[in-house]
Structure formats: structure tokens, C-alpha cells
Design an enzyme around this catalytic site. Structure first.
Site, PDB file in Angstrom:
ATOM      1  N   GLY A  10       0.881  -1.302   0.103  1.00 24.76           N
ATOM      2  CA  GLY A  10      -0.001  -0.018  -0.041  1.00 24.76           C
ATOM      3  C   GLY A  10       0.788   1.212   0.003  1.00 24.76           C
ATOM      4  O   GLY A  10       2.018   1.128  -0.128  1.00 24.76           O
ATOM      5  N   GLY A  13       3.618   1.549   2.593  1.00 26.46           N
ATOM      6  CA  GLY A  13       4.623   0.545   2.288  1.00 26.46           C
ATOM      7  C   GLY A  13       5.617   1.022   1.341  1.00 26.46           C
ATOM      8  O   GLY A  13       6.820   0.734   1.263  1.00 26.46           O
ATOM      9  N   TYR A 129     -14.552   0.770  11.117  1.00 24.66           N
ATOM     10  CA  TYR A 129     -12.885   0.893  11.092  1.00 24.66           C
ATOM     11  C   TYR A 129     -12.369   1.446  12.176  1.00 24.66           C
ATOM     12  O   TYR A 129     -11.521   1.171  12.954  1.00 24.66           O
ATOM     13  CB  TYR A 129     -12.878   1.750   9.997  1.00 24.66           C
ATOM     14  CG  TYR A 129     -11.236   2.111   9.621  1.00 24.66           C
ATOM     15  CD1 TYR A 129     -10.954   3.153  10.021  1.00 24.66           C
ATOM     16  CD2 TYR A 129     -10.351   1.143   8.819  1.00 24.66           C
ATOM     17  CE1 TYR A 129      -9.461   3.743   9.922  1.00 24.66           C
ATOM     18  CE2 TYR A 129      -9.351   1.769   8.735  1.00 24.66           C
ATOM     19  CZ  TYR A 129      -8.596   2.784   9.280  1.00 24.66           C
ATOM     20  OH  TYR A 129      -7.360   3.015   9.007  1.00 24.66           O
ATOM     21  N   LYS A 133      -9.686  -0.050  14.732  1.00 22.39           N
ATOM     22  CA  LYS A 133      -8.372   0.596  15.041  1.00 22.39           C
ATOM     23  C   LYS A 133      -8.072   1.227  16.396  1.00 22.39           C
ATOM     24  O   LYS A 133      -7.032   1.153  16.900  1.00 22.39           O
ATOM     25  CB  LYS A 133      -8.413   1.633  14.033  1.00 22.39           C
ATOM     26  CG  LYS A 133      -7.877   1.425  12.549  1.00 22.39           C
ATOM     27  CD  LYS A 133      -6.619   1.005  12.432  1.00 22.39           C
ATOM     28  CE  LYS A 133      -6.177   0.653  11.061  1.00 22.39           C
ATOM     29  NZ  LYS A 133      -4.691   0.540  11.052  1.00 22.39           N
ATOM     30  N   ASN A 158      -4.658  12.531   7.405  1.00 21.21           N
ATOM     31  CA  ASN A 158      -4.965  11.899   6.201  1.00 21.21           C
ATOM     32  C   ASN A 158      -3.634  11.752   5.210  1.00 21.21           C
ATOM     33  O   ASN A 158      -3.208  12.893   4.706  1.00 21.21           O
ATOM     34  CB  ASN A 158      -5.954  12.807   5.401  1.00 21.21           C
ATOM     35  CG  ASN A 158      -7.228  12.617   6.089  1.00 21.21           C
ATOM     36  OD1 ASN A 158      -7.538  12.515   7.336  1.00 21.21           O
ATOM     37  ND2 ASN A 158      -8.341  12.214   5.439  1.00 21.21           N
ATOM     38  N   HIS A 172      -9.481   7.275  -1.216  1.00 26.94           N
ATOM     39  CA  HIS A 172      -9.499   8.326  -0.285  1.00 26.94           C
ATOM     40  C   HIS A 172      -9.819   9.679  -1.244  1.00 26.94           C
ATOM     41  O   HIS A 172      -9.381   9.452  -2.328  1.00 26.94           O
ATOM     42  CB  HIS A 172      -8.300   8.712   0.807  1.00 26.94           C
ATOM     43  CG  HIS A 172      -8.471   7.614   1.768  1.00 26.94           C
ATOM     44  ND1 HIS A 172      -7.576   6.467   1.729  1.00 26.94           N
ATOM     45  CD2 HIS A 172      -9.145   7.470   2.631  1.00 26.94           C
ATOM     46  CE1 HIS A 172      -7.818   5.820   2.774  1.00 26.94           C
ATOM     47  NE2 HIS A 172      -8.973   6.371   3.559  1.00 26.94           N
ATOM     48  N   LYS A 180     -10.096  11.417 -10.997  1.00 26.07           N
ATOM     49  CA  LYS A 180     -11.191  11.932 -11.670  1.00 26.07           C
ATOM     50  C   LYS A 180     -10.662  13.061 -12.683  1.00 26.07           C
ATOM     51  O   LYS A 180     -11.408  13.311 -13.708  1.00 26.07           O
ATOM     52  CB  LYS A 180     -12.234  12.265 -10.536  1.00 26.07           C
ATOM     53  CG  LYS A 180     -13.023  11.512 -10.017  1.00 26.07           C
ATOM     54  CD  LYS A 180     -13.870  12.194  -8.942  1.00 26.07           C
ATOM     55  CE  LYS A 180     -14.880  11.033  -8.363  1.00 26.07           C
ATOM     56  NZ  LYS A 180     -15.413  11.775  -7.342  1.00 26.07           N
ATOM     57  N   ARG A 201      -9.255  19.083   6.398  1.00 25.16           N
ATOM     58  CA  ARG A 201      -8.561  17.650   6.432  1.00 25.16           C
ATOM     59  C   ARG A 201      -7.022  18.207   6.752  1.00 25.16           C
ATOM     60  O   ARG A 201      -6.467  19.276   5.960  1.00 25.16           O
ATOM     61  CB  ARG A 201      -8.701  16.747   5.378  1.00 25.16           C
ATOM     62  CG  ARG A 201      -9.991  16.132   5.215  1.00 25.16           C
ATOM     63  CD  ARG A 201     -10.316  15.141   6.282  1.00 25.16           C
ATOM     64  NE  ARG A 201     -11.804  14.543   6.226  1.00 25.16           N
ATOM     65  CZ  ARG A 201     -12.875  14.893   6.616  1.00 25.16           C
ATOM     66  NH1 ARG A 201     -12.954  16.146   7.211  1.00 25.16           N
ATOM     67  NH2 ARG A 201     -14.068  14.393   6.530  1.00 25.16           N
TER      68      ARG A 201
HETATM   69  O1  GFB Z   1     -10.587  10.899   2.036  1.00 31.95           O
HETATM   70  P1  GFB Z   1     -12.031  10.857   2.411  1.00 31.95           P
HETATM   71  O2  GFB Z   1     -12.681   9.775   1.773  1.00 31.95           O
HETATM   72  O3  GFB Z   1     -11.841  10.458   3.978  1.00 31.95           O
HETATM   73  O4  GFB Z   1     -12.846  11.975   2.381  1.00 31.95           O
HETATM   74  P2  GFB Z   1     -12.156  10.981   5.312  1.00 31.95           P
HETATM   75  C1  GFB Z   1     -12.545  13.307   2.692  1.00 31.95           C
HETATM   76  C2  GFB Z   1     -13.533  14.425   2.287  1.00 31.95           C
HETATM   77  O5  GFB Z   1     -13.407  14.651   0.740  1.00 31.95           O
HETATM   78  C3  GFB Z   1     -14.854  13.989   2.583  1.00 31.95           C
HETATM   79  C4  GFB Z   1     -14.847  14.615   0.094  1.00 31.95           C
HETATM   80  O6  GFB Z   1     -15.503  15.294   3.040  1.00 31.95           O
HETATM   81  C5  GFB Z   1     -15.547  13.755   1.242  1.00 31.95           C
HETATM   82  O7  GFB Z   1     -17.040  14.020   1.054  1.00 31.95           O
HETATM   83  N1  GFB Z   1     -14.719  14.229  -1.047  1.00 31.95           N
HETATM   84  C6  GFB Z   1     -14.885  15.056  -2.174  1.00 31.95           C
HETATM   85  C7  GFB Z   1     -14.429  12.870  -1.551  1.00 31.95           C
HETATM   86  N2  GFB Z   1     -14.946  14.123  -3.463  1.00 31.95           N
HETATM   87  C8  GFB Z   1     -14.417  13.110  -2.935  1.00 31.95           C
HETATM   88  C9  GFB Z   1     -14.123  11.627  -3.809  1.00 31.95           C
HETATM   89  O8  GFB Z   1     -14.183  11.688  -5.048  1.00 31.95           O
HETATM   90  N3  GFB Z   1     -13.684  10.532  -3.038  1.00 31.95           N
HETATM   91  C10 GFB Z   1     -13.551  11.061  -1.574  1.00 31.95           C
HETATM   92  N4  GFB Z   1     -13.175   9.747  -0.902  1.00 31.95           N
HETATM   93  N5  GFB Z   1     -14.108  11.812  -0.903  1.00 31.95           N
HETATM   94  C11 GFB Z   1     -11.677   8.746   6.186  1.00 31.95           C
HETATM   95  C12 GFB Z   1     -12.200   7.355   6.865  1.00 31.95           C
HETATM   96  O9  GFB Z   1     -12.606   9.582   6.407  1.00 31.95           O
HETATM   97  O10 GFB Z   1     -10.329   8.950   6.556  1.00 31.95           O
HETATM   98  C13 GFB Z   1     -11.231   6.212   6.692  1.00 31.95           C
HETATM   99  O11 GFB Z   1     -13.564   7.227   6.301  1.00 31.95           O
HETATM  100  C14 GFB Z   1      -9.890   6.976   6.962  1.00 31.95           C
HETATM  101  O12 GFB Z   1     -11.425   5.252   7.600  1.00 31.95           O
HETATM  102  C15 GFB Z   1      -9.285   8.114   6.420  1.00 31.95           C
HETATM  103  O13 GFB Z   1      -9.518   6.665   8.267  1.00 31.95           O
HETATM  104  C16 GFB Z   1      -8.102   8.599   6.731  1.00 31.95           C
HETATM  105  O14 GFB Z   1     -11.172  11.899   5.935  1.00 31.95           O
HETATM  106  O15 GFB Z   1     -13.855  11.688   5.253  1.00 31.95           O
END
Ligand code: GFB
Length: 306
Positions: A10, A13, A129, A133, A158, A172, A180, A201
């Protein structure tokens, strides 16, 4: 003095492979399914590690976490139960494992600090999760207490970087946006982004976490979870504009507010880390994103073939 790195295929890693020197064994799913106790024992028998950097986990972005909370809980609990029990039986001298700032209580005081880790429920978007964790902190403490082990836990914010999960459903935000925007730019389409753009974030370049991990492996023996963050918050809206600019995308951006925002923010207190390593320099977001975009574009063909 072999150091076994689990889950090394990953993001983190790949960064550890790039910077580590010495006797490391980088294991991935091809070596062993760590949800199987027997396969975990066989891996330790073969490698006989003295130290373990435990990265293996079922991870995913907000959408994947919301869709599969049970699987995230089950697989992470199983993997961690096996790793700690086998590491104990093989008398491993140090075990480093990883939590994440998303596991803190949704209503914790800001900035987030390790003492608040268990004082309330995590955000509903990653319940499975987050609780699995959190148990890594509990496991580390009780295994240190009963078996005299040296288990520590690190808590990155993050993370992003080369060799990430580029799947736009389960990934993420940073890798998903890069993928995209690449597609939208090349097909002259508009870009669809999730949520309102207001969430904040703390984005950390994977190589920075890798450097801090090697530092902690040698210098940190305290069982208090150590937050690894630069305490710099960026809004999703600013992140989208930054990546669009770096990738020369000038198309229309559509915000899909039917998609989850998740936690509004998770600012974390990195002062314990700063006390330990005051001179540490984080890679700034622009440079980290530039490196990650270049890696994605030069590996695009192999990524989409996967
Ligand atoms: O990175 P993400 O999925 O993780 O999303 P979290 C971060 C923010 O980006 C959210 C927005 O507010 C999403 O709504 N976002 C906008 C998007 N466009 C996109 C997109 O195309 N894809 C994604 N993925 N997000 C995670 C946890 O939360 O943090 C996990 O669910 C993990 O368990 C990770 O710990 C570090 O920061 O919201």
C-alpha cells in the site's frame, strides 16, 4: 535483526520501501492472508522478525467505510488479533501499529489529542473501522502489561502519495480527485466532486509518515499513541482547486451534495511529536501533490490495467 513490514503493497509500504535501509522484509497478501492465524504463524516462522511495522489493514475512503462497516470491523480485528498474538509468541522486540485521526470521538475537544481517543463514539461514517483501529491502542497496552512487549501506536492524519488506491469508489479524496480530474481533462468532461467542499482535513505526504515511522521505531517507546500530523488544515474546496490547477484542468466542477461530507474537521495536536523531533520538516501540500500527480500520470496505464 529483521524488521517485518506487513501490508507493504500500500501507500505507506511503498514510501517505507523507498527510504528504508537495512534488513527489512516487505510482506504483502502474496506472502500471507493475515486474517488466517495459521498463515500468520507461517509468515513469522519463515521471516523470524525481531521488529514489526504493522501496516496491514482493510482501509478505504468515506464511501467504502459507509457501505462496508461490518467488513472493515471484522477484517481489521482478525488481522490485529493474529499479529499481536503471533508477535508475542515469536518474542518480537518492538511492534509498531497504526491508528488514524478519523477514529477519534466525533465530539472530541479540538485539537484532537491521544488522551481523548476513547471518550466517545467516532463519526458514524466510519464506525466499524474506527472501533477496530481503537482496539490497537488497547491491545498494545494490555500486551505490554501482561507479556512485557514494546508495542507502540502511531496516529497519522490523512495520508496521500504515490502507490495509493486510485479506485474512485473505494479510494480516499486525494487519489480519487487526481484520477477523476485526469479523466475529465482528457475527455473534456465536467468534474464531479462529493459533498459541499467545506470539510477540513490535514493532508500528510506518505514519505513524511515513513520518515517519522523509522524515527519512532528507534526513538519512541511510550505506549501513548503518537499523533503524526502537520496541524495544517485544508478545505476540500481548496484541495480540489489546487489539484485542478496543478493538472491544468479548467473544466466545470459539479459538487454532488448527495454524497457524504463525513466529519466536518479533525484538527490534531502534534505537540508531543514536535517535542520529540522539533526540527522535522513536512513536505508542503503543493510539492507532495505535484510528486503524486506525476507518479499517477507516469503509471496510469498499469493502474487502469489492475
Ligand atoms: O478521503 P475521504 O474519503 O476520507 O474524504 P475522510 C475526505 C473528504 O473528501 C470528505 C470529500 O468530505 C468527502 O466528501 N470528497 C470529495 C471525496 N470528493 C471525493 C471523492 O471523489 N472521493 C472521496 N473519497 N472523498 C476517512 C475514513 O475519512 O479518513 C477512513 O473514512 C480513514 O476510515 C481515512 O480513516 C483516513 O477523511 O472523510
Amino acid at each position: 535483526m529483521t524488521t517485518l513490514v506487513t501490508g507493504s503493497a500500500g501507500l505507506l509500504g511503498a514510501a517505507l520501501k523507498k527510504i528504508s535501509v537495512g534488513d527489512y522484509y516487505f510482506a504483502d497478501r502474496m506472502d500471507a492472508d493475515l486474517t488466517s492465524y495459521e498463515e500468520t504463524v507461517a509468515l513469522f516462522k519463515r521471516i523470524e522478525p525481531k521488529r514489526v511495522i504493522h501496516l496491514a489493514a482493510k482501509v478505504g475512503g468515506i464511501e467504502a467505510n459507509k457501505k462496508h462497516p461490518g467488513s472493515f470491523f471484522y477484517e481489521n480485528m482478525l488481522i490485529n488479533l493474529n499479529i499481536f498474538q503471533v508477535a508475542k509468541d515469536f518474542k518480537v522486540e518492538k511492534l509498531v501499529s497504526f491508528i488514524s485521526t478519523c477514529v477519534f470521538p466525533d465530539t472530541a475537544n479540538y485539537p484532537l489529542s491521544s488522551k481523548d481517543l476513547h471518550i466517545g463514539a467516532p463519526h458514524s461514517s466510519n464506525m466499524g473501522y474506527a472501533y477496530a483501529k481503537r482496539m490497537l491502542d488497547v491491545q498494545s497496552r494490555v500486551y505490554n502489561q501482561e507479556f512485557g512487549m514494546n508495542c507502540i501506536t502511531l496516529v497519522p492524519a490523512n495520508m496521500y502519495g504515490p502507490s495509493d488506491n486510485w479506485n474512485i469508489k473505494s479510494g480516499h479524496v486525494v487519489p480519487s480527485l487526481i484520477h477523476k480530474i485526469y479523466t475529465a481533462r482528457n475527455n473534456n468532461e465536467s468534474l464531479k466532486v462529493w459533498g459541499t467542499g467545506s470539510p477540513l482535513r490535514e493532508f500528510i505526504f506518505s514519505e513524511d509518515i515513513a520518515r517519522l515511522t523509522l524515527f519512532a521505531m528507534d526513538e519512541y517507546d511510550n505506549q501513548e499513541p503518537l499523533i503524526l500530523s502537520n496541524s495544517v488544515e485544508t478545505s476540500i474546496r481548496d484541495l480540489v482547486e489546487k489539484i485542478a490547477e496543478l493538472m491544468n484542468f479548467n473544466g466545470k466542477i459539479d459538487w454532488d451534495i448527495s454524497k457524504p461530507n463525513g466529519q466536518e474537521r479533525k484538527p490534531s495536536d502534534n505537540s508531543p511529536m514536535r517535542t520529540l523531533i522539533p526540527s522535522f520538516e513536512f513536505t508542503n501540500l503543493n510539492d507532495g501533490l505535484q510528486t503524486t500527480i506525476e507518479w499517477f500520470e507516469s503509471n496510469y496505464e498499469s493502474i487502469i490495467r489492475k
